[in-house]
Design a protein around this motif. Structure first.
Motif, short mmCIF file in Angstrom:
data_model
loop_
_atom_site.label_atom_id
_atom_site.label_comp_id
_atom_site.label_asym_id
_atom_site.label_seq_id
_atom_site.Cartn_x
_atom_site.Cartn_y
_atom_site.Cartn_z
N ARG A 153 -8.01 -35.84 -7.65
CA ARG A 153 -7.40 -33.74 -7.95
C ARG A 153 -6.21 -33.82 -7.30
O ARG A 153 -5.74 -32.60 -8.50
CB ARG A 153 -8.70 -33.40 -6.71
N TRP A 154 -5.28 -34.07 -6.45
CA TRP A 154 -4.45 -33.65 -5.78
C TRP A 154 -3.40 -34.78 -6.83
O TRP A 154 -2.62 -33.77 -7.44
CB TRP A 154 -4.18 -34.20 -4.65
N LEU A 155 -3.49 -35.78 -7.43
CA LEU A 155 -2.62 -35.98 -8.32
C LEU A 155 -2.56 -35.42 -9.68
O LEU A 155 -1.99 -34.84 -10.13
CB LEU A 155 -3.05 -37.31 -7.95
N ASN A 156 -4.01 -34.89 -10.17
CA ASN A 156 -4.44 -33.71 -11.32
C ASN A 156 -2.86 -32.63 -10.91
O ASN A 156 -2.68 -32.00 -11.85
CB ASN A 156 -5.40 -32.75 -11.16
N ALA A 157 -2.99 -31.54 -9.96
CA ALA A 157 -2.53 -30.55 -9.45
C ALA A 157 -0.96 -31.60 -9.74
O ALA A 157 0.27 -30.35 -9.79
CB ALA A 157 -2.29 -30.41 -7.59
N ALA A 158 -0.29 -32.46 -9.42
CA ALA A 158 0.67 -32.80 -9.55
C ALA A 158 1.04 -33.30 -10.81
O ALA A 158 2.37 -33.10 -11.19
CB ALA A 158 1.16 -34.09 -8.86
N ARG A 202 -7.02 -30.50 4.52
CA ARG A 202 -5.87 -29.88 3.77
C ARG A 202 -5.57 -30.30 2.14
O ARG A 202 -5.25 -29.26 1.39
CB ARG A 202 -4.59 -30.80 4.13
N VAL A 203 -5.94 -31.28 1.76
CA VAL A 203 -5.92 -31.68 -0.15
C VAL A 203 -6.73 -30.78 -0.94
O VAL A 203 -6.62 -29.79 -1.41
CB VAL A 203 -6.54 -32.87 -0.15
N ALA A 204 -8.09 -30.48 0.15
CA ALA A 204 -8.86 -29.79 -0.66
C ALA A 204 -8.75 -27.89 -0.63
O ALA A 204 -8.54 -27.52 -1.72
CB ALA A 204 -10.54 -29.46 0.13
N THR A 205 -8.03 -27.57 0.52
CA THR A 205 -7.58 -26.29 0.85
C THR A 205 -6.11 -26.17 -0.73
O THR A 205 -6.13 -24.72 -1.19
CB THR A 205 -7.12 -26.38 1.40
N ILE A 206 -5.63 -27.14 -0.65
CA ILE A 206 -3.90 -27.03 -1.84
C ILE A 206 -4.64 -27.03 -2.96
O ILE A 206 -4.17 -26.36 -3.57
CB ILE A 206 -2.65 -27.63 -0.96
N CYS A 207 -5.47 -27.94 -3.25
CA CYS A 207 -6.10 -27.79 -4.32
C CYS A 207 -6.48 -26.04 -5.28
O CYS A 207 -6.59 -26.28 -6.39
CB CYS A 207 -6.97 -28.93 -4.31
N ASP A 208 -7.55 -25.90 -3.75
CA ASP A 208 -8.11 -24.82 -4.27
C ASP A 208 -7.37 -23.34 -4.67
O ASP A 208 -7.40 -22.76 -5.37
CB ASP A 208 -8.89 -24.12 -2.80
N LYS A 209 -6.50 -23.57 -4.10
CA LYS A 209 -5.17 -23.00 -3.55
C LYS A 209 -4.60 -22.64 -5.32
O LYS A 209 -3.75 -21.60 -5.92
CB LYS A 209 -4.44 -22.41 -2.50
N LEU A 210 -4.56 -23.72 -5.70
CA LEU A 210 -3.51 -24.28 -6.98
C LEU A 210 -4.74 -24.02 -7.81
O LEU A 210 -4.03 -24.41 -9.47
CB LEU A 210 -2.66 -25.42 -6.97
N VAL A 211 -5.70 -23.58 -8.37
CA VAL A 211 -7.10 -23.74 -8.73
C VAL A 211 -7.06 -24.63 -9.75
O VAL A 211 -6.63 -24.96 -11.41
CB VAL A 211 -6.14 -22.39 -9.46
N ILE A 212 -6.89 -26.39 -8.93
CA ILE A 212 -7.48 -26.81 -9.79
C ILE A 212 -8.61 -27.57 -10.14
O ILE A 212 -9.61 -28.00 -9.30
CB ILE A 212 -6.91 -28.50 -8.72
N SER A 213 -8.66 -28.00 -11.33
CA SER A 213 -10.50 -28.90 -11.70
C SER A 213 -10.84 -29.50 -10.51
O SER A 213 -9.88 -30.59 -10.19
CB SER A 213 -10.06 -29.01 -12.57
#
Length: 237
Positions: A153-158, A202-213
């Motif tokens: 999910r983090w990679l998706n954000a990138a 931390r990864v989950a928090t960042i992804c939630d903040k960035l609204v990542i699927s």
């Protein structure tokens, strides 16, 4: 007169004590702030050099920077062998385009932004953390799957251009260190299950903040890198 001398002596001693007290009370805040600022601006020498060259629209010199600095940096990274190979091949192709002055100033500028702000080339440290979680006897099979999914999910954000280098460095703060000279992220020796779980939070928090699927994301690091490069080259004027 003796009284006067004694008074002067006492005043002098008091001043000395005041000076010593002042020295003891000097705040280290400004010094610490300077250290933080210096640390923040010490980025990868390679990335800074490339950005300067691209922004100044000097294609041939930028091509030299890619070949002599970026490619060796990638080759020495902790990315998987296949990802390193695919990324290096694309960078070689990109340097040839720069050498031929085949890219517009807008394309070069967009490339500079993508390559300096995208954390993709640092993703080797995330892959190492996934491997460490998978090898841990303290993680259940379900936890291991969730850990890997969080990193995907983090990679998706990138890939979407939402995850910055600063976001990534914040996320890996308790599990990785940053080399001051190269800017390379390396996994810490003291990483344990608790640190891995904190990293995942931390990864989950960042992804939630960035609204990542939260949908499965199955692309490789090199696939994401190639997409980032292609997106930067789309606009041609």
């Amino acid at each position: 007169m003796p009284d006067s001398k004694e008074a002067n002596t006492n005043r002098g001693a008091a001043q000395d004590r005041g000076t010593v007290g002042d020295q003891k009370d000097v705040s280290w805040g400004p010094a610490c702030l300077i250290v933080v600022i210096v640390g923040a601006v010490i980025l990868s020498v390679t990335m800074i050099a490339l950005a300067a060259l691209l922004n100044s629209n000097q294609g041939k010199r930028a091509a030299y920077s890619v070949r002599e600095q970026i490619i060796p940096w990638v080759e020495q990274s902790s990315l998987s062998p296949m990802d390193r190979q695919n990324i290096v091949e694309r960078l070689n192709s990109l340097s040839s385009e720069m050498e031929r002055e085949a890219l517009t100033s807008r394309q070069l500028s967009r490339l500079a932004i993508r390559l300096t702000d995208s954390p993709i080339l640092q993703w080797g440290v995330v892959e190492q953390l996934i491997a460490k979680a998978n090898a841990s006897t303290g993680f259940t099979a379900e936890e291991k799957a969730e850990f890997s999914a969080s990193c995907d999910r983090w990679l998706n954000a990138a890939a979407e251009g939402k995850l910055s280098v600063q976001d990534m460095e914040l996320g890996v703060q308790n599990v990785a260190t940053k080399e001051q000279r190269s800017g390379r992220l390396s996994i810490r020796d003291d990483v344990n299950d608790d640190r891995l779980r904190e990293f995942q939070r931390r990864v989950a928090t960042i992804c939630d903040k960035l609204v990542i699927s939260k949908d499965p994301y199955n692309k490789s690091v090199s696939q994401v890198f190639l997409e980032v490069i292609d997106e930067a080259l789309e606009v041609k004027d």
